[in-house]
Design an enzyme around this catalytic site. Structure first.
Site, mmCIF file in Angstrom:
data_model
loop_
_atom_site.group_PDB
_atom_site.id
_atom_site.type_symbol
_atom_site.label_atom_id
_atom_site.label_comp_id
_atom_site.label_asym_id
_atom_site.label_seq_id
_atom_site.Cartn_x
_atom_site.Cartn_y
_atom_site.Cartn_z
ATOM 1 N N GLU A 24 -34.608 -5.244 10.822
ATOM 2 C CA GLU A 24 -33.292 -5.854 10.563
ATOM 3 C C GLU A 24 -32.224 -4.774 10.387
ATOM 4 O O GLU A 24 -31.099 -4.918 10.852
ATOM 5 C CB GLU A 24 -33.338 -6.754 9.321
ATOM 6 C CG GLU A 24 -34.246 -7.961 9.466
ATOM 7 C CD GLU A 24 -33.955 -8.788 10.719
ATOM 8 O OE1 GLU A 24 -32.789 -9.109 10.959
ATOM 9 O OE2 GLU A 24 -34.912 -9.105 11.446
ATOM 10 N N TRP A 31 -14.837 -24.840 26.618
ATOM 11 C CA TRP A 31 -15.128 -25.227 25.230
ATOM 12 C C TRP A 31 -14.264 -26.402 24.794
ATOM 13 O O TRP A 31 -13.144 -26.574 25.280
ATOM 14 C CB TRP A 31 -14.855 -24.047 24.288
ATOM 15 C CG TRP A 31 -15.700 -22.832 24.530
ATOM 16 C CD1 TRP A 31 -15.316 -21.687 25.150
ATOM 17 C CD2 TRP A 31 -17.062 -22.627 24.147
ATOM 18 N NE1 TRP A 31 -16.349 -20.773 25.179
ATOM 19 C CE2 TRP A 31 -17.441 -21.336 24.572
ATOM 20 C CE3 TRP A 31 -18.021 -23.416 23.494
ATOM 21 C CZ2 TRP A 31 -18.708 -20.802 24.359
ATOM 22 C CZ3 TRP A 31 -19.287 -22.887 23.281
ATOM 23 C CH2 TRP A 31 -19.621 -21.607 23.702
ATOM 24 N N TRP A 81 -31.213 -3.743 13.696
ATOM 25 C CA TRP A 81 -30.274 -4.687 14.338
ATOM 26 C C TRP A 81 -28.838 -4.293 13.982
ATOM 27 O O TRP A 81 -27.931 -4.383 14.793
ATOM 28 C CB TRP A 81 -30.504 -6.122 13.856
ATOM 29 C CG TRP A 81 -31.487 -6.898 14.671
ATOM 30 C CD1 TRP A 81 -32.750 -7.258 14.303
ATOM 31 C CD2 TRP A 81 -31.285 -7.443 16.000
ATOM 32 N NE1 TRP A 81 -33.345 -7.977 15.316
ATOM 33 C CE2 TRP A 81 -32.478 -8.108 16.364
ATOM 34 C CE3 TRP A 81 -30.226 -7.420 16.911
ATOM 35 C CZ2 TRP A 81 -32.620 -8.750 17.589
ATOM 36 C CZ3 TRP A 81 -30.381 -8.060 18.135
ATOM 37 C CH2 TRP A 81 -31.568 -8.714 18.471
ATOM 38 N N TRP A 125 -17.215 -19.979 20.194
ATOM 39 C CA TRP A 125 -17.820 -19.128 19.153
ATOM 40 C C TRP A 125 -16.775 -18.290 18.427
ATOM 41 O O TRP A 125 -16.950 -17.932 17.271
ATOM 42 C CB TRP A 125 -18.921 -18.229 19.742
ATOM 43 C CG TRP A 125 -18.477 -17.352 20.875
ATOM 44 C CD1 TRP A 125 -18.507 -17.657 22.201
ATOM 45 C CD2 TRP A 125 -17.922 -16.023 20.788
ATOM 46 N NE1 TRP A 125 -18.007 -16.610 22.936
ATOM 47 C CE2 TRP A 125 -17.645 -15.586 22.108
ATOM 48 C CE3 TRP A 125 -17.648 -15.158 19.730
ATOM 49 C CZ2 TRP A 125 -17.104 -14.340 22.389
ATOM 50 C CZ3 TRP A 125 -17.101 -13.918 20.011
ATOM 51 C CH2 TRP A 125 -16.837 -13.518 21.318
ATOM 52 N N TRP A 149 -22.700 -14.035 16.427
ATOM 53 C CA TRP A 149 -22.061 -15.192 17.067
ATOM 54 C C TRP A 149 -22.360 -15.225 18.554
ATOM 55 O O TRP A 149 -22.676 -16.277 19.115
ATOM 56 C CB TRP A 149 -20.545 -15.205 16.803
ATOM 57 C CG TRP A 149 -20.279 -15.902 15.507
ATOM 58 C CD1 TRP A 149 -20.088 -15.327 14.281
ATOM 59 C CD2 TRP A 149 -20.251 -17.322 15.291
ATOM 60 N NE1 TRP A 149 -19.945 -16.295 13.325
ATOM 61 C CE2 TRP A 149 -20.027 -17.527 13.915
ATOM 62 C CE3 TRP A 149 -20.394 -18.435 16.112
ATOM 63 C CZ2 TRP A 149 -19.946 -18.810 13.347
ATOM 64 C CZ3 TRP A 149 -20.313 -19.705 15.558
ATOM 65 C CH2 TRP A 149 -20.093 -19.884 14.192
ATOM 66 N N ASN A 163 -29.281 -15.597 6.582
ATOM 67 C CA ASN A 163 -29.286 -15.328 8.025
ATOM 68 C C ASN A 163 -29.761 -16.523 8.851
ATOM 69 O O ASN A 163 -29.167 -16.852 9.874
ATOM 70 C CB ASN A 163 -30.156 -14.110 8.318
ATOM 71 C CG ASN A 163 -30.157 -13.773 9.806
ATOM 72 O OD1 ASN A 163 -29.110 -13.548 10.397
ATOM 73 N ND2 ASN A 163 -31.321 -13.777 10.426
#
Ligand SMILES: Cc1cc2nc3c(=O)[nH]c(=O)nc-3n(C[C@H](O)[C@H](O)[C@H](O)COP(=O)(O)OP(=O)(O)OC[C@H]3O[C@@H](n4cnc5c(N)ncnc54)[C@H](O)[C@@H]3O)c2cc1C
Length: 472
Positions: free
Chosen positions: A277, A308, A280, A361, A384, A343
């Protein structure tokens, strides 16, 4: 060098601080400075929770420095205008700072460099917030990675540097600085135009170290099993501290290495998942730096053409936690009240906004940046775009979370939902994630109806994405 300014930015700590350590090693006198920039009040991404956390962390830093005999100078204004003036006022030969990676911060730093250069003052930036920077880990072809797994392999193949030292109590040859005027640190973000309505975690370097110790004493060994369960305190809670720099990444990794010693394979595996993590975080930082267009649109530009929805009522219901889907609503209400969201829940609500409500988004990205105490441009944008299916290492667009089965899997007894959705407190487990199926007498009548039906939205989402795929 005689005198150097250490310009604190997102590194509000006296330990494991690369630029601060370099300043102390290379100059006879170090002046610790923080600039309350106008952008803290007016930037599009400003959020009261983050601002309050920063101000509290700054006050903690001021006290920590004072205990070591140093005085933190706080000034307000634009750094590119202030710094050359302050260097003259303080008689400083150089400004040292730790590097920032967001495009707007890098643009600001290059303006600062030019202004200091004109004034004949040095400006040195140091790698500190990450272990490996954007150009240090590249593919064999010398290109930035856009897929996480090979990136993390390359990341792990290198040796991790140990933490830097702690700033020492002031020595005789560093003392004798004249008292430069400093402005008070605002105690309330309302003074900067952002009243706080959320309750926040404890701020400052000591709180960060205590958070780290608590996590390494036990939860890290259960991390692989617990990290997806929002009702359990199974994650480190370090993100606001990493965001503000009240803890150094090397300090976390060194504590993790110690925690691993003498453990069994399951515990070691849990430590490894935690390390993944942290990687990341660096992965998304290098994406942001190498592909700065992600701040303006999709990583894959073809997805900028997606049609969208602009249904404001749906967006407002999502923001307020009134969508009729318990796990989504509990998560959003938790975010609004605490500035934090687990998360797993971030992924669920982001998928819901983009794939059920079919809303851009970027609307969600902005709302998160406004509310999150750990709001970070790189991780937030990465999260996102991953959820929306428009990003680098994205979930493929046809992978769509079902908010009911996600709730049933990760909050099986509805503990988290009941904590944040009082309308459902009395509802039996059987219906906690699907209250529309409960008989009237079961007690969910004050809870909103679903604003959309997941099963009807799924094909619409697939059609929206395949329309773009056909054209490109
Ligand atoms: C839509 C979405 C938006 C997000 N926005 C942010 C954000 O603004 N700021 C932020 O710090 N994280 C963000 N994340 C990542 C992640 O949700 C948080 O880092 C995590 O929930 C913080 O809790 P923790 O410190 O207990 O994490 P832990 O599980 O203990 O993880 C340790 C650290 O690793 C890093 N990390 C963990 N997961 C990720 C990830 N997926 N991407 C990048 N870094 C990660 C964080 O620095 C975190 O503190 C987002 C994820 C999604 C899906």
């Amino acid at each position: 060098m005689n005198r150097v300014i250490h310009w604190f930015r997102r590194d509000l700590r006296v330990s494991d601080n690369t630029a601060l350590q370099a300043a102390v090693q290379r100059a006879r006198q170090v002046i610790p400075l923080f600039i309350l920039e106008d952008a803290f009040r007016t930037g599009p991404d400003v959020g009261p929770a983050r601002l309050a956390f920063l101000l509290q962390s700054l006050e903690a830093l001021r006290k920590n420095l004072a205990e070591l005999g140093h005085t933190l100078i706080v000034r307000r204004g634009r750094s590119e205008e202030l710094l050359p003036r302050l260097c003259r006022e303080f008689g400083a030969e150089a400004v040292f700072a730790n590097k920032r990676y967001e495009p707007y911060a890098q643009a600001r730093d290059s303006r600062v460099f030019n202004r200091l250069n004109e004034a004949g003052v040095g400006f040195e930036l140091f790698k500190d917030a990450v272990i490996w920077e954007e150009q240090e880990i590249l593919t064999q072809a010398g290109k930035p990675f856009t897929v996480y797994t090979p990136y993390s392999k390359a990341w792990k193949a290198r040796n991790i540097p140990p933490p830097r030292g702690k700033l020492a109590r002031i020595q005789g040859n560093q003392s004798g600085l004249p008292g430069f005027p400093s402005e008070p640190i605002p105690t309330d973000p309302a003074e900067l135009g952002h009243p706080l309505t959320q309750s926040l975690p404890a701020a400052g370097e000591r709180a960060a170290m205590e958070t780290l110790r608590k996590f390494m004493r036990g939860p890290v060994y259960q991390y692989a099993a617990h990290r997806n369960l929002p009702a359990v305190d199974g994650t480190s809670q370090l993100s606001p501290h990493l965001r503000c720099g009240t803890i150094g990444i090397r300090t976390i990794l060194s504590a993790l290495a110690k925690a691993r010693e003498g453990t069994n394979p399951a515990q070691r595996q849990s430590c490894e998942v935690f390390l993944n993590e942290l990687i990341w975080r660096e992965f998304y930082l290098q994406v942001l730096h190498n592909f700065p267009h992600v701040t303006k649109g999709a990583f894959r530009p073809e997805y900028d053409a997606l049609a969208w929805s602009e249904t404001r009522d749906h967006f407002q219901a999502w923001c307020a936690g009134m969508t009729g889907y318990p796990i989504v609503d509990a998560a959003m209400r938790c975010l609004n009240a605490t500035g934090n969201m687990h998360n797993r829940l971030r992924m669920i609500v982001a998928m819901f906004l983009t794939k059920d409500l079919l809303i851009h988004w970027q609307w969600g990205e902005r709302y998160f940046m406004h509310k999150l105490v750990d709001g970070d441009m790189a991780a937030n944008n990465g999260g996102w775009q991953w959820s929306a299916g428009t990003g680098t290492d994205a979930a493929p667009y046809f992978r769509i979370f079902n908010p009911v089965s996600q709730g049933e899997k990760f909050d099986p007894r509805g503990e988290f939902v009941r904590r944040w959705v009082p309308e459902l407190v009395a509802l039996p487990d059987e219906w906690i994630h699907r209250p529309w199926e409960a008989p009237l007498a079961a007690g969910a009548n004050r809870y909103p109806d679903r604003i959309v039906i997941h099963e009807e939205q799924r094909p619409k989402c697939l059609a929206m994405f395949s329309a773009v795929k056909k054209v490109t």
